[in-house]
Write a protein that holds these residues in place. Structure first.
Motif, PDB file in Angstrom:
ATOM      1  N   ASP A   1      -6.206  -0.531  -4.231  1.00 35.59           N
ATOM      2  CA  ASP A   1      -5.626  -1.179  -3.054  1.00 35.59           C
ATOM      3  C   ASP A   1      -6.606  -2.203  -2.486  1.00 35.59           C
ATOM      4  OD1 ASP A   1      -4.109  -1.936  -0.938  1.00 35.59           O
ATOM      5  OD2 ASP A   1      -3.814   0.075  -0.124  1.00 35.59           O
ATOM      6  N   GLU A   2      -6.384  -3.459  -2.798  1.00 36.71           N
ATOM      7  CA  GLU A   2      -7.256  -4.557  -2.362  1.00 36.71           C
ATOM      8  C   GLU A   2      -8.730  -4.211  -2.576  1.00 36.71           C
ATOM      9  OE1 GLU A   2      -6.314  -6.450   1.273  1.00 36.71           O
ATOM     10  OE2 GLU A   2      -4.164  -6.123   1.111  1.00 36.71           O
TER      11      GLU A   2
ATOM     12  N   SER B   1       0.846  -1.208   0.000  1.00 37.79           N
ATOM     13  CA  SER B   1       0.000   0.000   0.000  1.00 37.79           C
ATOM     14  C   SER B   1       0.873   1.246   0.000  1.00 37.79           C
ATOM     15  CB  SER B   1      -0.903   0.032   1.234  1.00 37.79           C
ATOM     16  OG  SER B   1      -1.791  -1.049   1.216  1.00 37.79           O
TER      17      SER B   1
HETATM   18 MG   LIG Z   1      -1.975  -2.718   2.371  1.00 36.48          MG
END
Ligand SMILES: [Mg+2]
Ligand SMILES: Nc1ncnc2c1ncn2[C@@H]1O[C@H](COP(=O)(O)OP(=O)(O)O)[C@@H](O)[C@H]1O
Length: 261
Positions: free
Chosen positions: A182-183, A53
């Motif tokens: 991000d995910e 991240s």
């Molecule tokens: Mg992360």
């Protein structure tokens, strides 16, 4: 360490050179050099805390918002500008390099306004044009049919999968070059996850996508190139097929076969 996942001669849309990131004394990213190809999907994988991240946030200067952060190294965008240069207009940059987060985060505004807002900030346009671009963005994410009769309802009232598609629509409405995710599916059910994965595959025709995922099947299903990080180091960067069939590094193999992580 290879900095290119493929030997494509095409100019990379992002070229990272010796990127280092600290949060205070914590050296979170160590000499990351990698090329990211345009119109491709690049996946970042690795155990929790390895810096995925953080690296994603480097790519559109989101770490500027973290007081303790300091970034060194170059991130060349489109072969010309180093995004870390002081003179860069970060608002403009984040319009070109947009971000979609793990938890869908629609604004507490109507579905329509969630998308129109960013368009209006970027440029003054007549309502008819904004209407058209809102519709276009909602169509691109496959949401138009589901919401066209309730554009005035709150974006917060949508289901998780719909809300995430709204956030993607909001991002593409300002015509970015790169979408950072991000995910984006980790808070979603399997059906919504599949919808987002299919959408992501369609997006690469017009955009470059960089996606962080803890789901290795997801990386294998949708990405062209995969980067494996461990404790702030880029361990391996390969075409996804190679990464998941013939990993070049022992640590990559241990991770993708579930020996740690
Ligand atoms: Mg992360
Ligand atoms: N906002 C922050 N402030 C200080 N340290 C942070 C912050 N965000 C992440 N970190 C630290 O940076 C390291 C990498 O975290 P992160 O990039 O979130 O990893 P990942 O996304 O791979 O799980 C970890 O040591 C984490 O504790």
């Amino acid at each position: 360490m290879e900095t290119k996942a493929t030997d494509s001669a095409a100019k990379p849309i992002l070229k990272l050179e010796q990127v280092n990131l600290h949060y205070g004394d914590n050296h979170v990213l160590k000499n990351i050099s990698m090329d990211i190809a345009a119109h491709s999907i690049t996946a970042f994988i690795g155990p929790s805390g390895c810096g995925k991240s953080s690296l994603l946030r480097c790519l559109n200067r989101m770490n500027d918002l973290i007081d303790t952060s300091s970034v060194a190294g170059k991130i060349i965008f489109d072969g010309t500008i180093d995004i870390n240069e002081r003179r860069i207009d970060v608002t403009q940059l984040r319009r070109k390099i947009g971000m979609v987060f793990q938890k869908p985060n629609p604004f507490p505004k109507s579905i329509y306004e969630n998308i129109a807002y960013g368009i209006r900030i970027a440029q003054a346009a007549p309502k008819s044009e904004i209407d058209g671009r809102v519709e276009e963005a909602l169509k691109k994410v496959g949401l138009w049919k589901e919401v066209s009769d309730r554009l005035k309802d709150s974006g917060m009232a949508l289901s998780g999968g719909q809300a995430q598609r709204l956030c993607i629509a909001r991002t593409i409405a300002t015509k970015p070059d790169i979408i950072l995710m991000d995910e984006p599916t980790s808070a979603l059910d399997p059906i919504s996850t599949q919808t987002i994965e299919e959408l992501t595959l369609e997006l690469k025709e017009n955009y470059t996508v960089v996606i962080v995922t803890h789901n290795m099947q997801q990386a294998a299903r949708i990405s062209d190139s995969t980067a494996f990080f461990y404790l702030g180091d880029l361990i391996e960067y390969s075409p996804t097929k190679v990464m998941f069939t013939r990993p070049q590094q022992k640590r990559t193999e241990d991770y993708i076969t579930g020996r740690f992580g």
